[in-house]
Design an enzyme around this catalytic site. Structure first.
Site, PDB file in Angstrom:
ATOM      1  N   GLY A 119       0.816  -1.207   0.069  1.00  0.00           N
ATOM      2  CA  GLY A 119      -0.037  -0.038  -0.043  1.00  0.00           C
ATOM      3  C   GLY A 119       0.963   1.370   0.140  1.00  0.00           C
ATOM      4  N   LEU A 126       1.388   3.591   2.377  1.00  0.00           N
ATOM      5  CA  LEU A 126       2.234   3.644   3.561  1.00  0.00           C
ATOM      6  C   LEU A 126       3.126   2.556   3.628  1.00  0.00           C
ATOM      7  CD1 LEU A 126       3.049   5.185   6.217  1.00  0.00           C
ATOM      8  CD2 LEU A 126       1.119   3.858   7.372  1.00  0.00           C
ATOM      9  N   ASP A 164      -2.662 -12.553   4.118  1.00  0.00           N
ATOM     10  CA  ASP A 164      -3.993 -12.097   4.156  1.00  0.00           C
ATOM     11  C   ASP A 164      -4.135 -11.955   5.835  1.00  0.00           C
ATOM     12  OD1 ASP A 164      -6.623 -11.478   4.750  1.00  0.00           O
ATOM     13  OD2 ASP A 164      -7.279 -12.328   2.669  1.00  0.00           O
ATOM     14  N   ILE A 165      -4.307 -10.707   6.248  1.00  0.00           N
ATOM     15  CA  ILE A 165      -4.264 -10.612   7.670  1.00  0.00           C
ATOM     16  C   ILE A 165      -5.668 -11.252   8.242  1.00  0.00           C
ATOM     17  CG2 ILE A 165      -2.912  -8.833   7.970  1.00  0.00           C
ATOM     18  CD1 ILE A 165      -5.179  -6.953   8.529  1.00  0.00           C
ATOM     19  N   TYR A 168     -16.662   2.489   8.470  1.00  0.00           N
ATOM     20  CA  TYR A 168     -15.164   2.346   8.563  1.00  0.00           C
ATOM     21  C   TYR A 168     -14.687   2.911   9.807  1.00  0.00           C
ATOM     22  CZ  TYR A 168     -10.553   4.326   7.540  1.00  0.00           C
ATOM     23  OH  TYR A 168      -9.303   4.308   7.422  1.00  0.00           O
ATOM     24  N   LYS A 228     -12.538   0.799  12.627  1.00  0.00           N
ATOM     25  CA  LYS A 228     -11.291   1.127  13.090  1.00  0.00           C
ATOM     26  C   LYS A 228     -11.110   1.423  14.550  1.00  0.00           C
ATOM     27  CE  LYS A 228      -8.069   1.997  10.581  1.00  0.00           C
ATOM     28  NZ  LYS A 228      -7.131   1.136   9.908  1.00  0.00           N
TER      29      LYS A 228
HETATM   30  N1  LIG Z   1      -5.779   6.795   2.643  1.00  0.00           N
HETATM   31  C1  LIG Z   1      -6.075   7.865   3.525  1.00  0.00           C
HETATM   32  O1  LIG Z   1      -6.623   8.770   3.266  1.00  0.00           O
HETATM   33  C2  LIG Z   1      -5.988   7.376   5.069  1.00  0.00           C
HETATM   34  C3  LIG Z   1      -6.432   8.293   6.015  1.00  0.00           C
HETATM   35  C4  LIG Z   1      -6.415   8.008   7.529  1.00  0.00           C
HETATM   36  C5  LIG Z   1      -5.894   6.636   7.848  1.00  0.00           C
HETATM   37  N2  LIG Z   1      -5.650   5.936   6.937  1.00  0.00           N
HETATM   38  C6  LIG Z   1      -5.054   4.333   7.373  1.00  0.00           C
HETATM   39  O2  LIG Z   1      -3.649   4.253   7.028  1.00  0.00           O
HETATM   40  C7  LIG Z   1      -3.412   3.224   6.707  1.00  0.00           C
HETATM   41  C8  LIG Z   1      -2.723   3.036   5.308  1.00  0.00           C
HETATM   42  O3  LIG Z   1      -3.358   3.410   4.446  1.00  0.00           O
HETATM   43  P1  LIG Z   1      -2.873   3.316   2.829  1.00  0.00           P
HETATM   44  O4  LIG Z   1      -3.396   4.566   2.400  1.00  0.00           O
HETATM   45  O5  LIG Z   1      -1.495   3.383   2.803  1.00  0.00           O
HETATM   46  O6  LIG Z   1      -3.666   2.162   2.337  1.00  0.00           O
HETATM   47  P2  LIG Z   1      -3.458   1.424   1.058  1.00  0.00           P
HETATM   48  O7  LIG Z   1      -2.496   1.989   0.088  1.00  0.00           O
HETATM   49  O8  LIG Z   1      -4.876   1.179   0.630  1.00  0.00           O
HETATM   50  O9  LIG Z   1      -2.846   0.066   1.573  1.00  0.00           O
HETATM   51  C9  LIG Z   1      -3.569  -0.745   2.294  1.00  0.00           C
HETATM   52  C10 LIG Z   1      -2.991  -2.147   2.051  1.00  0.00           C
HETATM   53  O10 LIG Z   1      -3.607  -3.110   2.685  1.00  0.00           O
HETATM   54  C11 LIG Z   1      -3.707  -4.183   2.091  1.00  0.00           C
HETATM   55  N3  LIG Z   1      -4.908  -5.309   2.512  1.00  0.00           N
HETATM   56  C12 LIG Z   1      -6.251  -4.807   2.442  1.00  0.00           C
HETATM   57  N4  LIG Z   1      -6.736  -5.934   3.074  1.00  0.00           N
HETATM   58  C13 LIG Z   1      -5.830  -6.839   3.219  1.00  0.00           C
HETATM   59  C14 LIG Z   1      -5.764  -8.276   4.305  1.00  0.00           C
HETATM   60  N5  LIG Z   1      -7.120  -8.537   4.566  1.00  0.00           N
HETATM   61  N6  LIG Z   1      -4.726  -8.722   4.626  1.00  0.00           N
HETATM   62  C15 LIG Z   1      -3.404  -8.113   4.155  1.00  0.00           C
HETATM   63  N7  LIG Z   1      -3.525  -6.798   3.391  1.00  0.00           N
HETATM   64  C16 LIG Z   1      -4.548  -6.313   3.230  1.00  0.00           C
HETATM   65  C17 LIG Z   1      -3.983  -3.824   0.595  1.00  0.00           C
HETATM   66  O11 LIG Z   1      -3.755  -4.795  -0.248  1.00  0.00           O
HETATM   67  P3  LIG Z   1      -4.640  -4.930  -1.873  1.00  0.00           P
HETATM   68  O12 LIG Z   1      -4.251  -3.582  -2.421  1.00  0.00           O
HETATM   69  O13 LIG Z   1      -4.221  -6.368  -2.317  1.00  0.00           O
HETATM   70  O14 LIG Z   1      -6.304  -4.519  -1.364  1.00  0.00           O
HETATM   71  C18 LIG Z   1      -3.159  -2.649   0.539  1.00  0.00           C
HETATM   72  O15 LIG Z   1      -2.119  -3.108  -0.142  1.00  0.00           O
HETATM   73  C19 LIG Z   1      -4.657   2.383   6.825  1.00  0.00           C
HETATM   74  O16 LIG Z   1      -4.793   1.621   8.264  1.00  0.00           O
HETATM   75  C20 LIG Z   1      -5.839   3.191   6.624  1.00  0.00           C
HETATM   76  O17 LIG Z   1      -6.912   2.802   7.441  1.00  0.00           O
HETATM   77  C21 LIG Z   1      -5.569   5.984   5.552  1.00  0.00           C
END
Ligand SMILES: NC(=O)c1ccc[n+]([C@@H]2O[C@H](COP(=O)([O-])OP(=O)(O)OC[C@H]3O[C@@H](n4cnc5c(N)ncnc54)[C@H](OP(=O)(O)O)[C@@H]3O)[C@@H](O)[C@H]2O)c1
Length: 288
Positions: free
Chosen positions: A11, A13, A37-38, A126, A130
Site C-alpha cells: 500500500g 504507507l 492475508d491478515i 469504517y 477502526k
Molecule cells: N488513505 C487515507 O487517506 C487514510 C487516512 C487515514 C488513515 N488511513 C489508514 O492508514 C493506513 C494505510 O493506508 P494506505 O492509504 O497506505 O492504504 P492502502 O494504500 O490502501 O494500503 C492498504 C493495503 O492493505 C492491504 N490489505 C487490504 N486487506 C488486506 C488483508 N485482508 N490482508 C492483508 N493486506 C490487506 C491492501 O492490499 P490490496 O491492495 O491487495 O487490497 C493494501 O495494499 C490504513 O490503516 C488506513 O486505514 C488512511
C-alpha cells in the site's frame, strides 16, 4: 533483535515505510496481501511464528469509506478482528505491534484539530471498525503504538481507492480542465513518506500508546485541490461545492484534522506543514 514485519506492504504507507527501512538498513519482511492475508488467522500465526519479529507494523486496512458501509462484515474482519488476532499473536511473541488508525474515529464536531486524548465518536462503518481495532489492541497487548493519521497520499496510490486524491485531481484536471471539490470537509493532508518517517521516529524513541501523526496544519478538500494545481502549475478551474453535491451512504466528519499533544513527550517535533510536503511530493519525477 528480530526483524520488522510490515503487513499491507504494497500500500501507500506500507511501501514508503519499507523504502525507509531499506535506506536505514533495518532488517524487515514486507508482506503484501498476496503474501499474507491478515484475515487468515492460522496463516498469520504460522508466518509470524516462523519470522519471530520484534516489531510488526500493520499498514493493512479496508478503508474505502463507501464500501465499508456496504460491506461492514469485511470492514470489521480486516480493521477489527484481524487486529485482535494480531494483538494476541504479538503478545505471544512479545513483539511490539504498531497499528495504523484514522481521523475518522472522530465525529468532526470539535471544530479544532483533534488531539490524542479527545473522545472518539465515529460516524460510519469504517470509523466504527477502526475504533474496534484500537479497542481490541489496547485491551489485549500494552506493547503497542496506535498511529492515527489523515488524508494520505503517496507514490504507490491506494488500490482500493484507485489511487489517491492527488492522483485523481491531476487526472481530472488534465482530462476535464475543471473539477468540483467540497469546501465543507476539512482534513490534515499527509504524505505517506513523511508519515513513515514520523512513525519510525516514534518507534525509535520508545513511544507506547496512541499518537497522531500528520503533516502540520489543515485545509478543506477544496483548498487541497487548489494547492495541487497551483504547485503543479496547472490552470484548472476548481469549483467549490458542498458535500450534498456528492451524495453517499456514509456520513463523514466535517472537520477531522489532527494534531499531536504527545510527540513532544518523546522529544519529537511535528511533521512539516502540509503545503511543504505536498510541494515536495509534486516535484518528484514519478508522480503520475
Ligand atoms: N488513505 C487515507 O487517506 C487514510 C487516512 C487515514 C488513515 N488511513 C489508514 O492508514 C493506513 C494505510 O493506508 P494506505 O492509504 O497506505 O492504504 P492502502 O494504500 O490502501 O494500503 C492498504 C493495503 O492493505 C492491504 N490489505 C487490504 N486487506 C488486506 C488483508 N485482508 N490482508 C492483508 N493486506 C490487506 C491492501 O492490499 P490490496 O491492495 O491487495 O487490497 C493494501 O495494499 C490504513 O490503516 C488506513 O486505514 C488512511
Amino acid at each position: 533483535m528480530g526483524p520488522v514485519v510490515v503487513l499491507g506492504a504494497a500500500g501507500q504507507l506500507g511501501s514508503d515505510l519499507c523504502r525507509l527501512l531499506s535506506e536505514r538498513g533495518v532488517r524487515h519482511f514486507p508482506l503484501a496481501r498476496r503474501d499474507l492475508d491478515i484475515c487468515r488467522h492460522e496463516d498469520v500465526a504460522r508466518v509470524l511464528g516462523e519470522l519471530r519479529p520484534s516489531i510488526v507494523v500493520n499498514c493493512a486496512s479496508f478503508h474505502h469509506v463507501e464500501r465499508c458501509e456496504e460491506e461492514p462484515e469485511r470492514a470489521f474482519a480486516v480493521n477489527a478482528l484481524a487486529v485482535r488476532h494480531l494483538a494476541l499473536i504479538c503478545r505471544e511473541l512479545e513483539a511490539l505491534l504498531v497499528h495504523i488508525s484514522t481521523d475518522y474515529v472522530f465525529d468532526g464536531e470539535k471544530g479544532l484539530p483533534y488531539v490524542e486524548a479527545d473522545p472518539v465518536s465515529p460516524l460510519n462503518a469504517y470509523g466504527i471498525s477502526k475504533v474496534a481495532g484500537e479497542l481490541f489492541l489496547r485491551a489485549l497487548w500494552p506493547e503497542h503504538i496506535i498511529v492515527r493519521t489523515s488524508g494520505l497520499y503517496g507514490r504507490r496510490g491506494s488500490s482500493v481507492k484507485g489511487g489517491n486524491f492527488v492522483h485523481t485531481m491531476l487526472r481530472l484536471g488534465r482530462e476535464q480542465g475543471e473539477v468540483w471539490v467540497v469546501t465543507d470537509q476539512a482534513l490534515s493532508p499527509t504524505w505517506t513518506a513523511d508519515l513513515a518517517w514520523g512513525l519510525w521516529a516514534v518507534v525509535e524513541a520508545g513511544g507506547r500508546g496512541t499518537y497522531h501523526i500528520v503533516n502540520g496544519g489543515w485545509c478543506s478538500w477544496y483548498e487541497f485541490a487548489c494547492a495541487i494545481f497551483r504547485f503543479k502549475g496547472m490552470a484548472v478551474e476548481v469549483h467549490p461545492v458542498t458535500s450534498d453535491h456528492f451524495p453517499g451512504r456514509a456520513r463523514r466528519p466535517r472537520f477531522s484534522a489532527l494534531e499531536s499533544s504527545r510527540l513532544g513527550e518523546l522529544g519529537l517535533c511535528p511533521l512539516r506543514p502540509w503545503q511543504e510536503a505536498l510541494r515536495h511530493y509534486l516535484s518528484g519525477q514519478d508522480v503520475p
